[in-house]
Design a protein around this motif. Structure first.
Motif, PDB file in Angstrom:
ATOM      1  N   VAL A 119       0.868  -1.180   0.000  1.00 29.13           N
ATOM      2  CA  VAL A 119       0.000   0.000   0.000  1.00 29.13           C
ATOM      3  C   VAL A 119       0.902   1.226   0.000  1.00 29.13           C
ATOM      4  O   VAL A 119       2.113   1.129   0.267  1.00 29.13           O
ATOM      5  N   TRP A 120       0.319   2.380  -0.312  1.00 34.30           N
ATOM      6  CA  TRP A 120       1.104   3.607  -0.388  1.00 34.30           C
ATOM      7  C   TRP A 120       0.379   4.744   0.329  1.00 34.30           C
ATOM      8  O   TRP A 120      -0.854   4.797   0.347  1.00 34.30           O
ATOM      9  N   VAL A 121       1.176   5.650   0.917  1.00 31.44           N
ATOM     10  CA  VAL A 121       0.645   6.923   1.418  1.00 31.44           C
ATOM     11  C   VAL A 121       1.410   8.042   0.727  1.00 31.44           C
ATOM     12  O   VAL A 121       2.603   7.901   0.418  1.00 31.44           O
ATOM     13  N   GLU A 122       0.716   9.143   0.461  1.00 28.97           N
ATOM     14  CA  GLU A 122       1.356  10.269  -0.209  1.00 28.97           C
ATOM     15  C   GLU A 122       0.754  11.569   0.284  1.00 28.97           C
ATOM     16  O   GLU A 122      -0.270  11.579   0.993  1.00 28.97           O
ATOM     17  N   GLY A 123       1.373  12.669  -0.099  1.00 27.56           N
ATOM     18  CA  GLY A 123       0.880  13.981   0.300  1.00 27.56           C
ATOM     19  C   GLY A 123       1.934  15.036   0.070  1.00 27.56           C
ATOM     20  O   GLY A 123       2.994  14.778  -0.519  1.00 27.56           O
ATOM     21  N   THR A 124       1.667  16.219   0.530  1.00 21.67           N
ATOM     22  CA  THR A 124       2.592  17.345   0.410  1.00 21.67           C
ATOM     23  C   THR A 124       2.781  17.978   1.776  1.00 21.67           C
ATOM     24  O   THR A 124       1.797  18.272   2.472  1.00 21.67           O
ATOM     25  N   ILE A 125       4.044  18.175   2.161  1.00 19.81           N
ATOM     26  CA  ILE A 125       4.376  18.684   3.492  1.00 19.81           C
ATOM     27  C   ILE A 125       4.752  20.158   3.423  1.00 19.81           C
ATOM     28  O   ILE A 125       5.601  20.555   2.622  1.00 19.81           O
ATOM     29  N   ILE A 126       4.106  20.948   4.273  1.00 22.43           N
ATOM     30  CA  ILE A 126       4.510  22.346   4.452  1.00 22.43           C
ATOM     31  C   ILE A 126       5.471  22.373   5.643  1.00 22.43           C
ATOM     32  O   ILE A 126       5.066  22.100   6.776  1.00 22.43           O
ATOM     33  N   PRO A 127       6.754  22.667   5.402  1.00 21.77           N
ATOM     34  CA  PRO A 127       7.716  22.612   6.504  1.00 21.77           C
ATOM     35  C   PRO A 127       7.501  23.748   7.500  1.00 21.77           C
ATOM     36  O   PRO A 127       7.027  24.829   7.141  1.00 21.77           O
ATOM     37  N   SER A 128       7.831  23.484   8.741  1.00 19.81           N
ATOM     38  CA  SER A 128       7.739  24.514   9.775  1.00 19.81           C
ATOM     39  C   SER A 128       9.042  25.297   9.830  1.00 19.81           C
ATOM     40  O   SER A 128      10.093  24.820   9.383  1.00 19.81           O
ATOM     41  N   GLU A 129       8.963  26.483  10.360  1.00 26.84           N
ATOM     42  CA  GLU A 129      10.166  27.313  10.476  1.00 26.84           C
ATOM     43  C   GLU A 129      11.013  26.799  11.632  1.00 26.84           C
ATOM     44  O   GLU A 129      10.550  26.684  12.764  1.00 26.84           O
ATOM     45  N   LYS A 130      12.264  26.477  11.319  1.00 30.51           N
ATOM     46  CA  LYS A 130      13.169  25.914  12.327  1.00 30.51           C
ATOM     47  C   LYS A 130      13.957  27.028  13.025  1.00 30.51           C
ATOM     48  O   LYS A 130      14.257  28.061  12.419  1.00 30.51           O
ATOM     49  N   PRO A 131      14.307  26.814  14.283  1.00 30.39           N
ATOM     50  CA  PRO A 131      15.230  27.745  14.931  1.00 30.39           C
ATOM     51  C   PRO A 131      16.528  27.822  14.133  1.00 30.39           C
ATOM     52  O   PRO A 131      17.004  26.814  13.611  1.00 30.39           O
ATOM     53  N   ILE A 132      17.079  28.998  14.016  1.00 27.50           N
ATOM     54  CA  ILE A 132      18.247  29.195  13.159  1.00 27.50           C
ATOM     55  C   ILE A 132      19.425  28.340  13.607  1.00 27.50           C
ATOM     56  O   ILE A 132      20.285  27.957  12.812  1.00 27.50           O
ATOM     57  N   GLU A 133      19.438  27.979  14.900  1.00 26.92           N
ATOM     58  CA  GLU A 133      20.542  27.176  15.425  1.00 26.92           C
ATOM     59  C   GLU A 133      20.570  25.767  14.844  1.00 26.92           C
ATOM     60  O   GLU A 133      21.586  25.080  14.920  1.00 26.92           O
ATOM     61  N   HIS A 134      19.467  25.326  14.253  1.00 27.12           N
ATOM     62  CA  HIS A 134      19.438  23.984  13.668  1.00 27.12           C
ATOM     63  C   HIS A 134      20.404  23.877  12.495  1.00 27.12           C
ATOM     64  O   HIS A 134      21.041  22.846  12.288  1.00 27.12           O
ATOM     65  N   GLU A 135      20.475  24.925  11.681  1.00 23.13           N
ATOM     66  CA  GLU A 135      21.354  24.916  10.513  1.00 23.13           C
ATOM     67  C   GLU A 135      22.650  25.666  10.753  1.00 23.13           C
ATOM     68  O   GLU A 135      23.678  25.359  10.145  1.00 23.13           O
ATOM     69  N   TYR A 136      22.587  26.657  11.624  1.00 17.33           N
ATOM     70  CA  TYR A 136      23.746  27.510  11.891  1.00 17.33           C
ATOM     71  C   TYR A 136      23.982  27.521  13.405  1.00 17.33           C
ATOM     72  O   TYR A 136      23.495  28.393  14.124  1.00 17.33           O
ATOM     73  N   PRO A 137      24.711  26.522  13.901  1.00 19.11           N
ATOM     74  CA  PRO A 137      24.784  26.310  15.353  1.00 19.11           C
ATOM     75  C   PRO A 137      25.668  27.290  16.128  1.00 19.11           C
ATOM     76  O   PRO A 137      25.637  27.272  17.357  1.00 19.11           O
ATOM     77  N   TYR A 138      26.450  28.131  15.424  1.00 15.17           N
ATOM     78  CA  TYR A 138      27.423  28.966  16.143  1.00 15.17           C
ATOM     79  C   TYR A 138      26.991  30.423  16.135  1.00 15.17           C
ATOM     80  O   TYR A 138      26.924  31.072  15.095  1.00 15.17           O
ATOM     81  N   ASN A 139      26.708  30.911  17.342  1.00 16.90           N
ATOM     82  CA  ASN A 139      26.268  32.296  17.532  1.00 16.90           C
ATOM     83  C   ASN A 139      27.490  33.167  17.790  1.00 16.90           C
ATOM     84  O   ASN A 139      28.162  33.032  18.811  1.00 16.90           O
ATOM     85  N   PHE A 140      27.753  34.081  16.858  1.00 19.21           N
ATOM     86  CA  PHE A 140      28.913  34.959  16.993  1.00 19.21           C
ATOM     87  C   PHE A 140      28.548  36.327  17.560  1.00 19.21           C
ATOM     88  O   PHE A 140      29.404  37.180  17.718  1.00 19.21           O
ATOM     89  N   GLY A 141      27.271  36.523  17.860  1.00 19.51           N
ATOM     90  CA  GLY A 141      26.832  37.786  18.430  1.00 19.51           C
ATOM     91  C   GLY A 141      26.301  38.750  17.382  1.00 19.51           C
ATOM     92  O   GLY A 141      26.526  38.579  16.178  1.00 19.51           O
ATOM     93  N   SER A 142      25.550  39.750  17.845  1.00 21.60           N
ATOM     94  CA  SER A 142      24.965  40.791  16.982  1.00 21.60           C
ATOM     95  C   SER A 142      24.052  40.206  15.911  1.00 21.60           C
ATOM     96  O   SER A 142      23.908  40.781  14.834  1.00 21.60           O
ATOM     97  N   GLY A 143      23.482  39.033  16.191  1.00 19.52           N
ATOM     98  CA  GLY A 143      22.554  38.414  15.249  1.00 19.52           C
ATOM     99  C   GLY A 143      23.201  37.583  14.166  1.00 19.52           C
ATOM    100  O   GLY A 143      22.515  37.054  13.286  1.00 19.52           O
TER     101      GLY A 143
END
Length: 258
Positions: A119-143
């Motif tokens: 059997v199969w399941v299908e659909g379309t996913i609307i991704p949620s907004e991730k915290p920026i630290e998920h992709e860019y883990p190093y905070n250097f300050g000033s945003g």
């Protein structure tokens, strides 16, 4: 990447198992493909129950439900389904860290895994907004957030050039001006300053290094980010290993211990 490899291996295992089994012709699903439509990642898992009829002459038991996609299968009808009777299989799909269209195959094993169905399941996913630290883990300050705090070029041969990318993100709601200054740069490390970055925007800048012919020392640079012309306290470390130094170490006889 590890998650993708795990799913790939699962898919290969399931495919090999299916090839060794017989199609369960007596099991007839009322529908084989279910569309969840458009779902939101933030809402979590979605489920659907497939209903089947046993058109065979003997009872049938669902032994396992397998997939290589991270779908969860559950046989609602755990007891043998008699000839002419109906059974149910529930499939749960987790959209976490996925986006866009998906179509996933689920293999339904029956009678002690001797027979299979699909059997199969299908659909379309609307991704949620991730915290920026998920992709860019190093905070250097000033945003300013970076994907790396150490740029390790590895071994570089004399006279050759090597490049590395540095991914950056502006976590603020305002435009920022981003630049980099290398401490004690002798001209071997080159890059282009990003300049203006929009609010919540992301980008990539490339650093290149050319190893000089003279000397065999490893090289380390401190690269300071400047946000809106303000020097940030934390530098990016750039580390380059001289291939000649590596060769000299490899050629040196090992110490003899007594």
């Amino acid at each position: 990447m590890k998650r993708f490899i795990a799913f790939l291996l699962l898919g290969i295992i399931f495919q090999n198992r299916v090839q060794a089994q017989t199609l369960a012709e007596g099991i007839v699903f009322e529908k084989r493909v279910h569309s969840f439509g458009t779902i939101k990642e933030v809402n979590g898992k979605v489920s659907y129950t497939f209903v089947f009829k046993n058109n065979g002459n003997t009872p049938v038991t669902i032994s396992s439900i397998n997939s290589g996609c991270g779908c969860i299968g559950n046989a609602v009808s755990k007891k043998p389904v008699p000839a002419g009777g109906k059974g149910q299989v529930t499939v749960t799909f987790n959209p976490e860290y996925k986006s866009g269209f998906f179509s996933k195959e689920i293999v339904v094993m029956s009678n002690n895994d001797k027979e299979f169905n699909r059997v199969w399941v299908e659909g379309t996913i609307i991704p949620s907004e991730k915290p920026i630290e998920h992709e860019y883990p190093y905070n250097f300050g000033s945003g300013l957030y970076l994907r790396l705090e150490v740029m390790a070029f590895g071994y570089v041969k004399a006279g050759t050039t090597k490049q590395m990318e540095l991914h950056y993100a502006n976590a603020t709601d305002k435009e920022m001006n981003l630049g980099f200054v290398v401490e004690d740069n002798k001209g071997n490390l080159l890059f282009k300053n990003p300049g203006k970055i929009g609010a919540k925007a992301k980008g990539i800048t490339s650093f290149s290094f050319t190893m000089p012919y003279l000397g065999n020392d490893d090289i380390t640079y401190k690269v300071y980010p400047y946000v809106n012309n303000k020097k940030l306290a934390k530098p990016v470390a750039v580390k380059i290993l001289n291939e000649l130094n590596f060769k000299n170490k490899a050629a040196k006889p090992a110490a003899v211990t007594k």
